[in-house]
Design a protein around this motif. Structure first.
Motif, mmCIF file in Angstrom:
data_model
loop_
_atom_site.group_PDB
_atom_site.id
_atom_site.type_symbol
_atom_site.label_atom_id
_atom_site.label_comp_id
_atom_site.label_asym_id
_atom_site.label_seq_id
_atom_site.Cartn_x
_atom_site.Cartn_y
_atom_site.Cartn_z
ATOM 1 N N VAL A 1 82.960 19.164 92.140
ATOM 2 C CA VAL A 1 81.427 19.031 92.147
ATOM 3 C C VAL A 1 80.733 18.808 90.856
ATOM 4 N N PHE A 2 81.564 19.564 89.775
ATOM 5 C CA PHE A 2 80.839 19.577 88.314
ATOM 6 C C PHE A 2 81.478 19.009 87.584
ATOM 7 N N ASP A 3 82.834 18.752 87.517
ATOM 8 C CA ASP A 3 83.631 18.032 86.676
ATOM 9 C C ASP A 3 83.542 16.382 86.802
ATOM 10 N N SER A 4 83.313 15.640 85.737
ATOM 11 C CA SER A 4 83.302 14.306 85.777
ATOM 12 C C SER A 4 84.624 13.472 86.034
ATOM 13 N N ALA A 5 84.695 12.603 87.046
ATOM 14 C CA ALA A 5 85.960 11.988 87.308
ATOM 15 C C ALA A 5 85.885 10.396 86.830
ATOM 16 N N SER A 6 84.703 9.954 86.553
ATOM 17 C CA SER A 6 84.550 8.948 85.672
ATOM 18 C C SER A 6 83.169 8.829 84.962
ATOM 19 N N VAL A 7 82.946 7.976 84.045
ATOM 20 C CA VAL A 7 81.740 7.701 83.312
ATOM 21 C C VAL A 7 81.672 6.228 83.032
ATOM 22 N N LYS A 8 80.319 5.951 82.862
ATOM 23 C CA LYS A 8 79.958 4.420 82.620
ATOM 24 C C LYS A 8 78.869 4.442 81.451
ATOM 25 N N LEU A 9 79.162 3.876 80.499
ATOM 26 C CA LEU A 9 77.970 4.044 79.625
ATOM 27 C C LEU A 9 77.688 2.486 79.274
ATOM 28 N N THR A 10 76.410 2.278 79.434
ATOM 29 C CA THR A 10 75.788 0.977 79.263
ATOM 30 C C THR A 10 74.501 1.100 78.316
ATOM 31 N N CYS A 11 74.553 -0.005 77.006
ATOM 32 C CA CYS A 11 73.702 -0.021 76.098
ATOM 33 C C CYS A 11 73.053 -1.214 76.017
ATOM 34 N N ASP A 12 71.771 -1.413 75.683
ATOM 35 C CA ASP A 12 70.947 -2.655 75.266
ATOM 36 C C ASP A 12 70.310 -2.284 73.939
ATOM 37 N N ARG A 13 70.566 -3.622 73.096
ATOM 38 C CA ARG A 13 69.718 -3.576 71.693
ATOM 39 C C ARG A 13 68.431 -4.182 71.852
ATOM 40 N N PHE A 14 67.356 -3.567 71.654
ATOM 41 C CA PHE A 14 65.942 -4.055 71.749
ATOM 42 C C PHE A 14 65.552 -4.709 70.241
ATOM 43 N N SER A 15 66.143 -3.936 69.303
ATOM 44 C CA SER A 15 65.673 -4.602 67.834
ATOM 45 C C SER A 15 66.995 -4.351 67.019
ATOM 46 N N PRO A 16 67.328 -4.634 65.809
ATOM 47 C CA PRO A 16 68.306 -4.235 65.184
ATOM 48 C C PRO A 16 68.367 -2.706 64.703
ATOM 49 N N PHE B 1 76.943 13.483 72.275
ATOM 50 C CA PHE B 1 77.317 13.426 73.649
ATOM 51 C C PHE B 1 78.709 13.358 73.818
ATOM 52 N N ALA B 2 79.410 13.800 74.866
ATOM 53 C CA ALA B 2 81.054 13.798 75.175
ATOM 54 C C ALA B 2 81.180 12.781 76.364
ATOM 55 N N LEU B 3 82.088 12.175 76.342
ATOM 56 C CA LEU B 3 82.820 11.449 77.377
ATOM 57 C C LEU B 3 83.907 12.371 78.036
ATOM 58 N N LEU B 4 84.760 11.630 78.610
ATOM 59 C CA LEU B 4 85.635 12.546 79.523
ATOM 60 C C LEU B 4 86.623 13.239 78.469
ATOM 61 N N SER B 5 87.335 14.409 78.969
ATOM 62 C CA SER B 5 88.205 15.172 78.214
ATOM 63 C C SER B 5 89.591 15.257 78.437
ATOM 64 N N HIS B 6 90.027 14.235 79.505
ATOM 65 C CA HIS B 6 91.722 14.234 79.833
ATOM 66 C C HIS B 6 91.871 12.684 79.683
ATOM 67 N N ILE B 7 91.624 11.951 78.536
ATOM 68 C CA ILE B 7 91.744 10.522 78.416
ATOM 69 C C ILE B 7 92.865 10.652 77.178
ATOM 70 N N SER B 8 93.858 9.517 77.527
ATOM 71 C CA SER B 8 94.836 9.336 76.337
ATOM 72 C C SER B 8 94.203 8.957 74.790
ATOM 73 N N TYR B 9 95.093 9.253 73.789
ATOM 74 C CA TYR B 9 94.354 9.126 72.261
ATOM 75 C C TYR B 9 94.233 7.624 72.195
ATOM 76 N N GLN B 10 95.080 6.691 72.675
ATOM 77 C CA GLN B 10 94.987 5.233 72.674
ATOM 78 C C GLN B 10 93.825 4.729 73.259
ATOM 79 N N GLU B 11 93.417 5.254 74.808
ATOM 80 C CA GLU B 11 92.280 4.724 75.128
ATOM 81 C C GLU B 11 90.851 5.109 74.601
ATOM 82 N N ASN B 12 90.967 6.354 74.096
ATOM 83 C CA ASN B 12 89.794 6.792 73.241
ATOM 84 C C ASN B 12 89.684 6.082 72.223
ATOM 85 N N GLN B 13 90.761 5.759 71.184
ATOM 86 C CA GLN B 13 90.628 4.798 70.125
ATOM 87 C C GLN B 13 90.031 3.353 70.733
#
Length: 253
Positions: free
Chosen positions: A40-55, A107-119
């Motif tokens: 219920v409380f732990d995240s199984a996946s995350v999705k980050l979407t960003c938009d640039r409206f100005s520099p 803000f934190a993303l997932l906590s059990h991802i390999s170092y290479q993927e996080n890089q």
């Protein structure tokens, strides 16, 4: 083990495995709470979407999904930098987590991802922040990790439930019918063992060494050298020695 009835022709002993019940239900409850947290409380996946409206204006939305499919949304503004946070456990094991810095906190993303993927994720986020890209999509997934963690938890729960439902043993010696009955009764089973008293060769006390102590159980040894534990679960020495002494006294009278 306790003697619940003793007469000239009948001796009855009862063993309740309180130690097994207590430890089993405690472990089961802890595992159940942990399982609910993972589902219920732990995240199984995350999705980050960003938009640039100005520099200088970047607006992002972070979606977190649990194993049950529920989603949580979080708004982030003005991303400054992404970095990898390294955590070292008590036994030296390391975990890595992407942290995103903003003027309003990290803000934190997932906590059990390999170092290479996080890089790769850190590089992608920082490249977006420092370039002129207009949009960003980053995803992380730890469903496999949570699946195997929950599977392991379920196995521990099954073992704990097995101990929590250990049977109560009632052992009754009858001189009138020249028999001994051993009844083992629990939520999952009901078994009765019976033998003529004349088949009994002796009574033994078996010892088992645990990490910090020794525990004992009483055993009926038949003339065929078959051993039948009166109490399958090991318990304290005094109650077992007293029970065996009372059995010998009853058998001799």
């Amino acid at each position: 083990m306790k003697i619940v009835e003793e007469t000239r022709t009948r001796l009855q002993l009862k063993h309740r495995p309180l130690r097994y019940w207590f430890s089993g239900w405690c472990i089961f409850t802890i595992c159940l709470s942990f399982l609910i947290y993972c589902l219920v409380f732990d995240s199984a996946s995350v999705k980050l979407t960003c938009d640039r409206f100005s520099p200088n204006q970047i607006n992002c939305e972070l979606k977190r999904f649990n194993l049950l499919g529920s989603m949580d949304k979080l708004k982030m503004f003005d991303l400054q930098e992404a970095y990898i946070l390294t955590k070292t456990g008590s036994k030296g094991a390391k975990t890595y987590q992407v942290m995103i810095m903003t003027p309003f906190g990290d803000f934190a993303l997932l906590s059990h991802i390999s170092y290479q993927e996080n890089q790769e994720v850190v590089f992608k986020i920082n490249d977006f922040i420092n370039s002129g890209q207009t949009s960003l999509l980053v995803q992380q997934n730890q469903r496999n990790y949570l699946f195997f963690l929950n599977l392991f938890t379920l196995i521990i729960m099954a073992i704990a439930a097995y101990f929590a439902t250990s049977p109560v043993t009632t052992c009754t010696f009858y001189k009138s019918i020249n028999k001994v009955f051993i009844e083992r009764k629990s939520l999952r089973s009901h078994k009765i063992i019976e033998h003529p008293l004349e088949y009994i060769l002796r009574f033994d006390i078996q010892e088992k060494q645990y990490k910090y102590s020794k525990l004992y159980r009483a055993v009926i040894v038949l003339k065929s050298f078959k051993e039948i534990p009166i109490n399958p679960q090991y318990t304290d020495e005094n109650s077992i020695k007293y029970a065996v002494s009372r059995i010998y006294s009853f058998m001799k009278d």
